[in-house]
Design a protein around this motif. Structure first.
Motif, PDB file in Angstrom:
ATOM      1  N   LYS A  49       0.622  -1.575  -0.510  1.00 45.50           N
ATOM      2  CA  LYS A  49       0.105   0.066  -0.142  1.00 45.50           C
ATOM      3  C   LYS A  49       1.335   1.183  -0.041  1.00 45.50           C
ATOM      4  N   GLU A  50       0.293   1.956  -0.608  1.00 49.93           N
ATOM      5  CA  GLU A  50       1.167   3.722  -0.176  1.00 49.93           C
ATOM      6  C   GLU A  50       0.966   4.590   0.716  1.00 49.93           C
ATOM      7  N   TYR A  51      -0.522   4.665   1.068  1.00 52.78           N
ATOM      8  CA  TYR A  51      -0.889   5.237   1.754  1.00 52.78           C
ATOM      9  C   TYR A  51      -1.177   4.952   3.161  1.00 52.78           C
ATOM     10  N   PHE A  52      -0.385   5.265   4.866  1.00 51.62           N
ATOM     11  CA  PHE A  52      -0.339   5.363   5.956  1.00 51.62           C
ATOM     12  C   PHE A  52      -1.560   6.067   6.645  1.00 51.62           C
ATOM     13  N   THR A  53      -1.932   5.266   7.938  1.00 54.44           N
ATOM     14  CA  THR A  53      -2.399   6.433   8.322  1.00 54.44           C
ATOM     15  C   THR A  53      -1.052   7.077   9.338  1.00 54.44           C
ATOM     16  N   ILE A  54      -1.048   7.815  10.398  1.00 55.21           N
ATOM     17  CA  ILE A  54      -0.563   8.722  11.291  1.00 55.21           C
ATOM     18  C   ILE A  54      -0.055   7.855  12.750  1.00 55.21           C
ATOM     19  N   GLY A  55      -0.668   6.316  13.244  1.00 56.59           N
ATOM     20  CA  GLY A  55      -0.070   5.963  13.815  1.00 56.59           C
ATOM     21  C   GLY A  55       0.497   4.975  12.771  1.00 56.59           C
ATOM     22  N   GLU A  56       0.462   4.391  11.600  1.00 55.85           N
ATOM     23  CA  GLU A  56       1.188   3.310  10.595  1.00 55.85           C
ATOM     24  C   GLU A  56       2.996   3.757  11.108  1.00 55.85           C
ATOM     25  N   THR A  57       3.029   5.117  10.667  1.00 53.98           N
ATOM     26  CA  THR A  57       3.687   5.792  10.037  1.00 53.98           C
ATOM     27  C   THR A  57       4.933   6.140  11.234  1.00 53.98           C
ATOM     28  N   ALA A  58       4.107   6.219  12.251  1.00 57.82           N
ATOM     29  CA  ALA A  58       4.711   6.288  13.528  1.00 57.82           C
ATOM     30  C   ALA A  58       5.648   5.142  13.687  1.00 57.82           C
ATOM     31  N   ARG A  59       4.332   3.961  13.629  1.00 55.80           N
ATOM     32  CA  ARG A  59       5.414   2.100  13.874  1.00 55.80           C
ATOM     33  C   ARG A  59       6.324   1.686  13.070  1.00 55.80           C
ATOM     34  N   LEU A  60       6.118   2.299  11.776  1.00 56.91           N
ATOM     35  CA  LEU A  60       6.684   1.644  10.569  1.00 56.91           C
ATOM     36  C   LEU A  60       7.590   2.433  10.511  1.00 56.91           C
ATOM     37  N   ASN A  61       7.951   3.998  11.733  1.00 58.63           N
ATOM     38  CA  ASN A  61       9.088   5.161  11.172  1.00 58.63           C
ATOM     39  C   ASN A  61      10.242   4.752  12.982  1.00 58.63           C
TER      40      ASN A  61
ATOM     41  N   ASP B  70     -13.147  15.824   5.857  1.00 57.03           N
ATOM     42  CA  ASP B  70     -14.293  15.217   7.123  1.00 57.03           C
ATOM     43  C   ASP B  70     -13.938  14.940   8.174  1.00 57.03           C
ATOM     44  N   ASN B  71     -12.884  13.854   8.711  1.00 56.60           N
ATOM     45  CA  ASN B  71     -12.594  13.832   9.958  1.00 56.60           C
ATOM     46  C   ASN B  71     -10.789  14.326  10.738  1.00 56.60           C
ATOM     47  N   GLY B  72     -10.509  14.499   9.824  1.00 57.16           N
ATOM     48  CA  GLY B  72      -8.966  14.734  10.036  1.00 57.16           C
ATOM     49  C   GLY B  72      -7.714  14.441  10.303  1.00 57.16           C
ATOM     50  N   TYR B  73      -8.322  12.848   9.722  1.00 61.49           N
ATOM     51  CA  TYR B  73      -6.952  11.975  10.054  1.00 61.49           C
ATOM     52  C   TYR B  73      -5.917  12.275   8.511  1.00 61.49           C
ATOM     53  N   ARG B  74      -4.804  12.387   9.327  1.00 63.80           N
ATOM     54  CA  ARG B  74      -3.570  12.385   8.264  1.00 63.80           C
ATOM     55  C   ARG B  74      -3.385  11.363   7.306  1.00 63.80           C
ATOM     56  N   TYR B  75      -2.567  11.422   6.415  1.00 59.04           N
ATOM     57  CA  TYR B  75      -2.912  10.315   5.541  1.00 59.04           C
ATOM     58  C   TYR B  75      -0.849  10.600   5.073  1.00 59.04           C
ATOM     59  N   TYR B  76      -0.244   9.705   5.352  1.00 65.57           N
ATOM     60  CA  TYR B  76       1.268  10.093   4.957  1.00 65.57           C
ATOM     61  C   TYR B  76       1.545   8.705   3.639  1.00 65.57           C
ATOM     62  N   HIS B  77       2.563   9.640   2.292  1.00 63.03           N
ATOM     63  CA  HIS B  77       2.561   7.872   1.392  1.00 63.03           C
ATOM     64  C   HIS B  77       4.231   7.985   1.859  1.00 63.03           C
TER      65      HIS B  77
END
Length: 55
Positions: free
Chosen positions: A2-14, A38-45
């Motif tokens: 996958k190309e996009y990750f939530t803030i939690g996934e990004t934090a965990r992976l890095n 709509d919900n303010g969720y951040r997504y990182y590539h």
């Protein structure tokens, strides 16, 4: 892969905290690729992960 990750996934992976990512966003040195209006969720590539290593 996958190309996009939530803030939690990004934090965990890095191996950084969610709070650190929010702080980087607030001071403008590492912005999410996309923020859902709509919900303010951040997504990182996945291509942005390189910049976290630089920071």
């Amino acid at each position: 892969m996958k190309e996009y990750f939530t803030i939690g996934e990004t934090a965990r992976l890095n191996n950084i905290s969610i709070q650190t990512l929010r702080y980087y966003d607030r001071i403008g040195i590492f912005k999410p690729h996309y923020t859902d209006q709509d919900n303010g969720y951040r997504y990182y590539h996945v291509k942005q992960f390189f910049y976290l290593d630089v920071i």
